[in-house]
Design a protein around this motif. Sequence first.
Motif, short mmCIF file in Angstrom:
data_model
loop_
_atom_site.label_atom_id
_atom_site.label_comp_id
_atom_site.label_asym_id
_atom_site.label_seq_id
_atom_site.Cartn_x
_atom_site.Cartn_y
_atom_site.Cartn_z
N LEU A 109 0.86 -1.17 0.00
CA LEU A 109 0.00 0.00 0.00
C LEU A 109 0.90 1.23 0.00
O LEU A 109 1.83 1.32 0.81
CB LEU A 109 -0.89 0.02 1.25
N LYS A 110 0.65 2.16 -0.90
CA LYS A 110 1.49 3.34 -1.02
C LYS A 110 0.72 4.60 -0.60
O LYS A 110 -0.49 4.68 -0.77
CB LYS A 110 1.94 3.53 -2.48
N THR A 111 1.47 5.57 -0.06
CA THR A 111 0.92 6.91 0.07
C THR A 111 1.78 7.85 -0.78
O THR A 111 2.99 7.65 -0.92
CB THR A 111 0.87 7.41 1.52
N TYR A 112 1.12 8.85 -1.35
CA TYR A 112 1.78 9.83 -2.21
C TYR A 112 1.69 11.20 -1.56
O TYR A 112 0.68 11.55 -0.97
CB TYR A 112 1.07 9.91 -3.56
N GLU A 113 2.75 12.00 -1.72
CA GLU A 113 2.70 13.38 -1.25
C GLU A 113 2.94 14.33 -2.43
O GLU A 113 3.60 13.97 -3.40
CB GLU A 113 3.71 13.64 -0.14
N LEU A 114 2.38 15.54 -2.29
CA LEU A 114 2.59 16.54 -3.33
C LEU A 114 2.48 17.93 -2.73
O LEU A 114 1.85 18.14 -1.69
CB LEU A 114 1.60 16.38 -4.48
N ASP A 115 3.12 18.87 -3.40
CA ASP A 115 3.06 20.28 -3.05
C ASP A 115 1.77 20.84 -3.64
O ASP A 115 1.67 20.99 -4.87
CB ASP A 115 4.29 21.01 -3.60
N ILE A 116 0.80 21.15 -2.80
CA ILE A 116 -0.50 21.58 -3.33
C ILE A 116 -0.56 23.10 -3.56
O ILE A 116 -1.59 23.61 -3.99
CB ILE A 116 -1.67 21.12 -2.45
N GLU A 146 0.20 24.80 -9.10
CA GLU A 146 -0.86 24.38 -10.03
C GLU A 146 -0.43 23.10 -10.73
O GLU A 146 0.76 22.82 -10.90
CB GLU A 146 -1.14 25.48 -11.05
N PHE A 147 -1.42 22.32 -11.17
CA PHE A 147 -1.13 21.08 -11.86
C PHE A 147 -0.62 21.35 -13.27
O PHE A 147 -0.80 22.46 -13.80
CB PHE A 147 -2.38 20.19 -11.89
N PRO A 148 0.01 20.36 -13.91
CA PRO A 148 0.56 20.55 -15.27
C PRO A 148 -0.52 21.02 -16.26
O PRO A 148 -1.71 20.75 -16.06
CB PRO A 148 1.08 19.15 -15.63
N PRO A 149 -0.12 21.71 -17.31
CA PRO A 149 -1.08 22.26 -18.28
C PRO A 149 -2.07 21.23 -18.84
O PRO A 149 -3.25 21.55 -19.03
CB PRO A 149 -0.18 22.82 -19.38
N LEU A 150 -1.59 20.00 -19.10
CA LEU A 150 -2.49 18.97 -19.63
C LEU A 150 -3.63 18.71 -18.65
O LEU A 150 -4.81 18.61 -19.06
CB LEU A 150 -1.72 17.68 -19.91
N LEU A 152 -13.09 13.23 -13.81
CA LEU A 152 -13.80 13.52 -12.57
C LEU A 152 -12.85 13.59 -11.38
O LEU A 152 -12.96 14.46 -10.52
CB LEU A 152 -14.88 12.45 -12.31
N ALA A 153 -11.88 12.67 -11.37
CA ALA A 153 -10.89 12.65 -10.28
C ALA A 153 -10.07 13.94 -10.28
O ALA A 153 -9.89 14.57 -9.23
CB ALA A 153 -9.98 11.44 -10.41
N PHE A 154 -9.57 14.35 -11.46
CA PHE A 154 -8.76 15.57 -11.54
C PHE A 154 -9.57 16.79 -11.10
O PHE A 154 -9.05 17.68 -10.42
CB PHE A 154 -8.23 15.78 -12.95
N MET A 155 -10.85 16.83 -11.48
CA MET A 155 -11.69 17.98 -11.11
C MET A 155 -11.89 18.04 -9.60
O MET A 155 -11.75 19.11 -8.99
CB MET A 155 -13.04 17.89 -11.83
N MET A 156 -12.18 16.91 -8.98
CA MET A 156 -12.37 16.91 -7.53
C MET A 156 -11.09 17.27 -6.80
O MET A 156 -11.10 18.06 -5.85
CB MET A 156 -12.88 15.53 -7.07
N ILE A 157 -9.97 16.71 -7.26
CA ILE A 157 -8.68 17.02 -6.63
C ILE A 157 -8.37 18.51 -6.74
O ILE A 157 -7.95 19.14 -5.76
CB ILE A 157 -7.54 16.19 -7.28
N GLU A 158 -8.60 19.10 -7.90
CA GLU A 158 -8.29 20.52 -8.11
C GLU A 158 -9.16 21.42 -7.24
O GLU A 158 -8.67 22.37 -6.62
CB GLU A 158 -8.44 20.88 -9.58
N TYR A 159 -10.47 21.14 -7.17
CA TYR A 159 -11.35 21.99 -6.37
C TYR A 159 -10.97 21.92 -4.89
O TYR A 159 -10.97 22.94 -4.20
CB TYR A 159 -12.81 21.56 -6.56
N ILE A 160 -10.66 20.72 -4.43
CA ILE A 160 -10.27 20.57 -3.03
C ILE A 160 -8.90 21.21 -2.79
O ILE A 160 -8.67 21.83 -1.75
CB ILE A 160 -10.30 19.09 -2.62
N ARG A 161 -7.99 21.06 -3.75
CA ARG A 161 -6.66 21.69 -3.61
C ARG A 161 -6.80 23.20 -3.39
O ARG A 161 -6.17 23.77 -2.48
CB ARG A 161 -5.83 21.42 -4.87
N ALA A 175 -3.04 25.09 3.93
CA ALA A 175 -2.29 23.86 3.67
C ALA A 175 -1.30 24.05 2.52
O ALA A 175 -1.54 24.83 1.59
CB ALA A 175 -3.25 22.72 3.34
N SER A 176 -0.20 23.34 2.60
CA SER A 176 0.81 23.39 1.54
C SER A 176 1.17 22.00 1.02
O SER A 176 1.84 21.88 0.00
CB SER A 176 2.08 24.07 2.05
N ARG A 177 0.71 20.97 1.71
CA ARG A 177 1.11 19.61 1.36
C ARG A 177 -0.12 18.70 1.34
O ARG A 177 -0.99 18.80 2.20
CB ARG A 177 2.12 19.09 2.39
#
Length: 385
Positions: A177-184, A187-191, A330-339, A348-350
């Motif tokens: 089982l993995k966990t991922y971290e990111l700098d929120i 902004e996400f990549p242009p694509l 749908l996943a990218f949209m939910m992640i972006e709105y919550i970010r 939050a920064s992470r």
Amino acid sequence: MASHDLVISPVSSKSELKAFVDLPWRLYVEDPHWVPPLKSEVHGIISPARNPFFDHAEAQYFLARRGQKVVGRISAHFDRLAHSMPAEQGMGPGAGNFGLFEAGDAEIGAALIRAAEGWLRTKGMTRVVGPISLSIWEEPGLLIEGFDHAPTVMMGHNSPAYRAMIEGAGYRPVKQLKTYELDITQEFPPLIQRIIASGEKNARIRIRPVDKSKFDEEAAVILRILNDAWGNNWGFVPITDHEVEHFGKQLKPIVREDLIMVAELEGEPVAFMITLPDLNEAVRPLNGSLFPFGWAKLLWWLRNPQVRTMRVPLMGVVQRLQASRLASQLAFMMIEYIRRNAVARYGASRGEIGWVLDDNQGMNAIADAIGSKVNKVYQIYEKAL
């Protein structure tokens, strides 16, 4: 059973339960990354009267002692709902578990594992899957990578020495089982931004926050999606209505409407994403106790949590959409709105996403696409009895 002066015995009294809960405070006193849980919460997890897991499960706890000193602990347990699942999904008939494992040295660890296996055999189990503490929905797996930083809310932490103890007892890895971290703050990549913008122009799609005033209804919507979305995943065990009610009450104080999204397609809820402020940041200084002043500090924090880290513990898209491009959109949209909300409203920064099964190609691909990196790996083992 005894080895030299080492004695393993089942927990059978309130004082022994207290010793069971208290042990990690001594073992991790020099570990800067261990987060002391609230002792009242641990007692709630292991109490059949307080945890609805025991509506369909049984457990026995064991303590290891050298003389009068408690030097280790373990749980042996099994879940009857897990027995109803197909064996190829990880659990299935005859599967028992061990968890809540702590041991001062390798001799203690080996003796505790033998005790847990012995109890499981008496209950008719033919295989052990672990460590799982206590439910797959609580803290599954042994941390094997990522010891250099603290875990987020509802994630485990353990000594690096435990891997050799478990593998030395004959267990083989079965799942990671993995966990991922990111700098929120970035902004996400242009694509990804273009995919999100395209979704926003699609009249069939609606991304909405949950309505906390309709908590029970929203919980039912999310549960329906979850049981469908995760139904074929390794280790899946259905969540009961009683467990949803229980988890809902536990999580309600840290639930924020703007951090939980539901995606609707033509008016039908088809995906969700739950994000939680990292409660560990507030709990860590309390050292396991709400008294004398911990409760006031925690209540103050809960009024307006300002945190470094947000954790995404659960996310799902109904199975009929999982192989489609729409699922990722749908996943990218939910992640972006919550970010956006997490950064602007909670400081939050992470972000941390997980856990994610190592063979969940869709979710791993989404994590990669938004620039996140694996920061912790947990391993689950199995052994025939």
